[in-house]
Design a protein around this motif. Structure first.
Motif, short mmCIF file in Angstrom:
data_model
loop_
_atom_site.label_atom_id
_atom_site.label_comp_id
_atom_site.label_asym_id
_atom_site.label_seq_id
_atom_site.Cartn_x
_atom_site.Cartn_y
_atom_site.Cartn_z
N GLY A 199 0.89 -1.67 -0.13
CA GLY A 199 0.23 -0.20 0.18
C GLY A 199 0.53 1.13 0.22
O GLY A 199 0.92 1.72 -0.75
N HIS A 200 1.90 1.29 1.09
CA HIS A 200 2.55 2.57 0.96
C HIS A 200 3.25 2.91 -0.79
O HIS A 200 2.95 3.39 -1.11
N THR A 201 3.68 2.06 -1.18
CA THR A 201 4.63 1.72 -2.63
C THR A 201 3.26 2.14 -3.55
O THR A 201 3.68 3.18 -4.84
N ALA A 202 2.23 1.57 -3.48
CA ALA A 202 1.26 2.06 -4.43
C ALA A 202 0.40 3.49 -3.89
O ALA A 202 0.63 4.55 -5.63
N THR A 203 0.46 3.99 -3.17
CA THR A 203 0.55 5.27 -2.70
C THR A 203 0.90 6.08 -3.49
O THR A 203 1.20 7.74 -3.95
N LEU A 204 2.85 6.27 -3.32
CA LEU A 204 3.55 6.98 -3.42
C LEU A 204 3.78 7.25 -5.11
O LEU A 204 4.45 8.01 -6.01
N LEU A 205 3.37 5.82 -5.50
CA LEU A 205 3.32 5.86 -7.04
C LEU A 205 2.21 6.39 -7.46
O LEU A 205 2.55 7.78 -8.51
N ALA A 206 1.17 6.87 -7.26
CA ALA A 206 -0.34 7.64 -7.39
C ALA A 206 0.36 9.37 -6.67
O ALA A 206 0.24 9.91 -8.06
N VAL A 207 1.07 9.67 -6.23
CA VAL A 207 1.72 10.92 -5.72
C VAL A 207 2.45 10.62 -7.22
O VAL A 207 2.19 12.20 -7.63
N ALA A 208 3.16 10.76 -7.33
CA ALA A 208 3.92 10.92 -8.40
C ALA A 208 3.79 10.54 -9.82
O ALA A 208 4.00 11.87 -10.16
N LYS A 209 2.52 9.88 -9.98
CA LYS A 209 1.95 9.93 -11.02
C LYS A 209 1.43 11.40 -11.45
O LYS A 209 1.40 12.19 -12.44
N LEU A 210 0.64 11.68 -10.22
CA LEU A 210 -0.69 12.86 -10.38
C LEU A 210 0.51 14.20 -10.36
O LEU A 210 0.52 15.25 -10.67
N LEU A 211 1.60 14.50 -9.35
CA LEU A 211 2.50 15.40 -9.63
C LEU A 211 3.66 15.91 -10.45
O LEU A 211 3.76 17.10 -10.91
N SER A 212 3.80 14.22 -11.48
CA SER A 212 5.21 14.80 -12.30
C SER A 212 3.90 15.46 -13.60
O SER A 212 4.44 15.82 -14.60
N ALA A 213 2.78 15.29 -13.79
CA ALA A 213 2.16 15.87 -13.95
C ALA A 213 1.95 17.56 -14.18
O ALA A 213 0.93 18.10 -14.91
N ARG A 214 2.03 17.85 -13.17
CA ARG A 214 1.98 19.63 -12.92
C ARG A 214 3.37 19.93 -12.72
O ARG A 214 3.81 21.30 -11.63
N LYS A 215 4.37 19.19 -13.51
CA LYS A 215 5.96 19.71 -13.38
C LYS A 215 5.79 20.97 -13.46
O LYS A 215 7.10 21.89 -12.57
N GLU A 216 4.97 21.83 -14.07
CA GLU A 216 5.07 23.40 -14.78
C GLU A 216 5.13 24.45 -13.74
O GLU A 216 5.48 25.08 -13.45
#
Length: 395
Positions: A108-125
């Motif tokens: 669950g920790h891993t899945a959570t952080l993957l989701a955070v990385a996906k969301l925030l990587s789309a907001r890089k700018e």
């Protein structure tokens, strides 16, 4: 879990996180053996784009999200290893690896952080500074993966580190925080008791290590009750006593294994001395001897006061005052402390228990489960903390 999906989360993202978590739960790997797990994580991260991905050790993954604007650096950490436990949880996505199970929520920790990385990587700018996503191996086995990652330079240039832990004994919807001392140092010890074997019908011709070992176990209880300051937090527990292989043979050796949990360097060092003194004294009094192997585990997890205060304010604003609870220190251990030795860090719990669903078993239990609704809260907590810390410190 909230009745509606709060922005910036989406239903699609939550469902994806649950799918990742279930895949990881079906395919657990032990500490330092997370080869397929780390490859799986790296592949998902690569699909997001915009991340600098590295493999600091053979079974860990680190992804850097470098924003379009200068600023601070925040590290977010998830652990990825499983435990040597045969799963008994009544779920469809149970472990397919015999004798190995995600019995501590690391999937669950891993899945959570993957989701955070996906969301925030789309907001890089929009990002000021850098977010470092750490998928750490070997949290469950000392000396632990965190120490290796620190040595590999993963924390170089980091201003803060934040970690979450899914907690099955905390109701879903609640978030538990602690100021200062949060988790203890988990030291392990082995006492080899050496005597003289013989026939069980002639005990006077032997030096009975079982009788002597039993007295050692009993007398070690005096360390906490009579040799330690009662105001100090200290646990000395015996978890294994092994001797003999027959009903009529007195063995010549016995093995006693246990753990010491404390928050103070002085206390843990004194406990080691007392174990050797008491075990050696009891053995010597009965004509036996001992060999003590004492292994220092992780340092205590001690949350940074200022960072924790900031994070609590973010969590209260996000989830409400009633959802954020203060928790007392735990005598469990966590190698997140290795990161806190080099930068300010805070570790907190995400409630994942649910009595109505039968999710009531503690960590490291063969029937351990989590309420997957907790993943949404974990994702949102990380996202809101990242947004606050990196925007609050903008130049």
């Amino acid at each position: 879990m909230m009745s509606t999906i709060p922005e910036p989360l989406t239903t699609e993202l939550i469902e994806q996180a649950i799918a990742w978590r279930r895949h990881l739960h079906r395919h657990p790997e032990l500490s330092f053996q997370e080869h397929e797990t780390s490859r799986y994580i790296a592949g998902i991260l690569e699909s997001f784009g915009g991340l600098e991905i590295s493999r600091p050790t053979p079974t860990s993954v680190v992804a850097k999200l470098i924003g379009a604007h200068p600023g601070k650096t925040l590290a977010l950490r998830a652990d990825i290893d499983a435990l040597p436990i045969e799963e008994e949880a009544p779920i469809e996505d149970a472990s397919r690896n015999p004798g190995v199970m995600h019995a501590c929520g690391h999937d669950g920790h891993t899945a959570t952080l993957l989701a955070v990385a996906k969301l925030l990587s789309a907001r890089k700018e929009q990002l000021r500074g850098e977010i470092r996503f750490i998928f750490q191996h070997a949290e469950e086995m000392p000396p632990g993966g965190a120490r290796e990652l620190v040595a590999a330079g993963v924390m170089d240039g980091v201003d803060w580190v934040v970690g979450e832990h899914l907690a099955s004994l905390l109701p879903v919807g609640q978030i538990g925080i602690a100021y200062g001392e949060m988790m203890a140092s988990p030291d392990n010890f082995t006492i080899l008791v050496k005597g003289y074997g013989g026939h069980a019908g002639s005990p006077h011709r032997a030096v009975d290590v079982i009788a002597i070992g039993a007295q050692i176990v009993t007398n070690l209880q005096h360390i906490v009750s009579r040799n330690a300051d009662p105001l100090e937090r200290l646990v000395v527990s015996i978890a294994q006593f092994t001797a003999g292989a027959s009903h009529n043979v007195i063995p010549d050796q016995a093995i006693i294994k246990g753990t010491v949990r404390s928050f103070s360097t002085e206390v843990r060092e004194e406990a080691e001395r007392q174990i050797e003194r008491i075990a050696g004294g009891v053995a010597s009094a009965h004509g036996a001897s001992i060999e003590l192997d004492y292994v220092y585990g992780y340092d205590p997890v001690v949350n940074d006061e200022g960072l924790t205060r900031t994070i609590e304010a973010v969590l209260v604003e996000t989830f409400g005052r009633d959802a954020v609870v203060h928790q007392p220190p735990s005598m469990g251990g966590e190698d997140f402390s290795a990161y806190q030795r080099v930068v300010p860090g805070t570790f907190f719990n995400i409630g994942a228990g649910n009595v109505d669903k039968g999710i009531v078993y503690p960590h490291h239990h063969p029937k351990f489960m989590i309420d997957e609704e907790a993943l949404q809260n974990g994702i949102l907590a990380f996202v809101k903390i990242a947004e606050h810390l990196l925007e609050w410190n903008r130049d």
